[in-house]
Scaffold this active site. Structure first.
Site, short mmCIF file in Angstrom:
data_model
loop_
_atom_site.label_atom_id
_atom_site.label_comp_id
_atom_site.label_asym_id
_atom_site.label_seq_id
_atom_site.Cartn_x
_atom_site.Cartn_y
_atom_site.Cartn_z
CB THR A 194 -0.91 0.07 1.25
OG1 THR A 194 -0.08 0.13 2.40
CG2 THR A 194 -1.83 -1.13 1.33
CB CYS A 388 -9.10 7.69 -43.96
SG CYS A 388 -8.93 9.47 -44.25
CG HIS A 514 -11.07 8.34 -39.82
ND1 HIS A 514 -10.04 7.43 -39.77
CD2 HIS A 514 -10.58 9.43 -40.45
CE1 HIS A 514 -8.97 7.94 -40.34
NE2 HIS A 514 -9.26 9.16 -40.76
CD GLU A 516 -11.41 4.89 -37.66
OE1 GLU A 516 -12.20 4.75 -38.61
OE2 GLU A 516 -10.30 5.45 -37.78
#
Ligand code: GLN
Length: 555
Positions: A194, A388, A514, A516
């Site tokens: 930690t 593209c 594009h 995507e």
């Protein structure tokens, strides 16, 4: 949302210990959880680098440039945000140190500071705060702000100071601070540690911010004892220590964080009733079921130039996966170095793939390899989606090998070609500044009735995002069409070719846009969907199979 609460709430997500802990995905997952509680959520990324925007950055180093509808060139984390919260963002959703300073300096030159000495505090911090505040005026209930970089970085200080002040400005109940840290496992001692978290929280506190929630990244779940310890040492309630263990897929993260109570503790901090705003995760659970319930495996090759950095094509990769989810198919993506085609990578190698993609890109490296890959895909009936630059490559290949224009090229790569099938738009010829000189953002296109793209989209009018300088040269359009390549979509005035396809091929589709950027985990993009369906036909040996309407239900 409860009526008594008009002011938007703000959540700030900072990171400590190490970069690449998944701050963007944690913030996005929280956004999805809050949206699933019925809130309208928006998100923003504050990037401490000096570039005005990431548009000029090398994707091979920095990852993809994500484009918003309004043409903002933004950090790739905005892609995660949009995919998770399913809300369109805009150029205001990403702010960099460079954009803040250029604005402040322009104001100073204009005399807007009335003779004052212009300083980081308050002038730079005020500008940061005013951008955060503006996001809260767009009708959202909750604004999630991710601060890029790591607490302790020299560049991050003005942003941390601005978000510290923000709680005073917006009111205690309207601001929540989340800090993401790493809890490493040390093999020799067999323990999770930690200490890095303690140090990182100390650093944050030294800047005046006490986190409300600590999200701990780790490869193994954090034990209750460890949570108790972090709670005690970092002064947060035990339930505000959230374990974010490595997830099998990024789409599992919202569910994991919900089970850890992240959205509940955030709501409590912001004084939002979880009873009045119950969560409905049915859509997301359905996505996760599809992510894991795969029937078949499809091999997709991406032939590009930035293949050593898969984040360079992050949205492409996610879009392939989404299309796989839609058909319960697992997609196995291979990154193929265009510079090795042909040669080390030949037709025989590429034939093993069920589908190929040539993605976007800039610059000459790998171009001839991409042209070879397009030739191999076309002549071997391998489904190919060109995005593209990928579409431009398909056009050049077709010009050279079918139209017999041996010297055909894009003027990006050969300015003196006698057959410039891809060229600059007339109004772009004299631009010398590389920033923001492209056709950027969403543009509509009209599709040909009966074309493959019209069937896939199920519409004759579509809108997609763009980011490019060069275009299909309309002078050659008739010759392409006469030789069998259909220009299947154009700008509404008919001047710009937006889509090409080969009706005689199982799937040979190129788009100047594009796509995507608009795919969602529960709503695969039609062009990727088409590729995956064609790939499934190929993988079961029924090639060549020309896709027809309704084929999407085939797999
Ligand atoms: N380099 C090409 C152009 O500028 C393609 C850009 C891209 O693929 N985004 O037109």
């Amino acid at each position: 949302m409860a009526d008594d609460r008009k002011a938007p709430k703000f959540i700030f997500v900072t990171g400590g210990v190490s970069s690449s802990l998944g701050k963007g995905l944690t913030a996005s997952s929280l956004g999805r959880l809050l949206k699933s509680r019925g809130f309208k959520v928006t998100m923003c990324k504050l990037d401490p680098y000096i570039n005005v925007d990431p548009g000029t950055m090398n994707p091979g180093e920095h990852g993809e440039v994500f484009v918003t509808d309004d043409g903002g060139e933004t950090d790739l984390d905005l892609g995660h945000y949009e995919r998770f919260i399913d809300e369109p963002l805009n150029r205001m959703s990403n702010t960099t140190t460079g954009s803040i300073y250029s604005h402040v300096i322009a104001k100073e030159r204009h005399g807007d500071y009335l003779g004052k000495t212009v300083q980081v505090i308050p002038h730079v911090t005020d500008e940061i705060k005013s951008r955060i505040r503006r996001l809260g005026t767009q009708g959202s209930d909750i604004v999630i702000v991710e601060v890029g970089g790591t607490v302790g970085d020299i560049e991050i200080v003005p942003f941390i100071e601005a978000i510290r002040q923000y709680r005073r400005d917006a009111g205690k109940d309207n601001v929540c601070y989340i800090h993401l840290t790493l809890v490493p496992y040390l093999a020799p001692s067999g323990e999770q540690k930690t200490k890095p978290t303690q140090h990182s929280v100390t650093e944050l506190r030294s800047r005046g911010i006490q986190p409300d929630v600590i999200v701990c990244r780790s490869d193994q779940p954090i034990s209750q004892a460890l949570k108790n310890k972090i709670s005690l040492l970092c002064d947060v309630p035990i339930k505000a220590v959230v374990s974010a263990v490595d997830a099998p897929s990024i789409y599992d993260i919202p569910i994991t964080l919900h089970e850890e109570g992240l959205d509940t503790i955030v709501c409590e901090t912001l004084n939002i009733s979880t009873v009045d705003n119950p969560i409905d995760l049915s859509i997301w659970r359905n996505v996760v079921e599809r992510v894991h319930g795969t029937k078949s495996v499809l091999k997709i090759g991406v032939v590009g130039k930035y293949v050593t950095m898969s984040d360079a094509y992050l949205s492409v990769a996610e879009s392939i996966r989404h299309a796989g989810f839609a058909h319960s198919a697992k997609t196995e993506i291979t990154w193929i170095d265009a510079e090795k085609v042909p040669g080390e990578i030949d037709a025989e190698y590429l034939r093993q793939f069920d589908g190929l993609i040539i993605p976007g890109g800039f610059g000459e490296r790998g171009i001839e390899g991409m042209i070879s890959a397009a030739y191999i895909a076309r002549t071997n009936n391998i489904p190919l989606l060109g995005i593209c630059l990928g579409m431009q490559i398909m056009v050049v290949e077709y010009a050279r090998n079918v139209l017999n224009l041996a010297s055909a090229h894009s003027t990006e790569f050969d300015q003196s070609t006698s057959h410039p099938v891809i060229a600059l738009m007339a109004d772009q010829q004299n631009v010398s500044d590389m920033g923001g000189t492209m056709r950027l953002g969403a543009y509509p296109a009209m599709l040909n009735e009966g074309s493959m793209v019209a069937k896939l989209y199920g519409s004759l009018v579509v809108s997609e995002r763009h980011r490019h300088r060069y275009e299909f040269n309309a002078m050659f359009k008739d010759r392409f069409e006469a030789a069998g390549m259909m220009c299947s979509g154009t700008s509404p005035d008919g001047r710009l070719v937006e889509f090409v396809e080969l009706p005689s091929h199982p799937y040979f589709v190129g788009t100047q846009a594009h796509p995507e950027f608009k795919s969602r985990p529960d709503r695969a993009h039609p062009l990727f969907d088409g590729l995956i369906v064609a790939a499934a036909f190929r993988s079961d040996g029924r090639e060549p199979q020309i896709l027809k309407v309704g084929d999407a239900s085939y797999i």
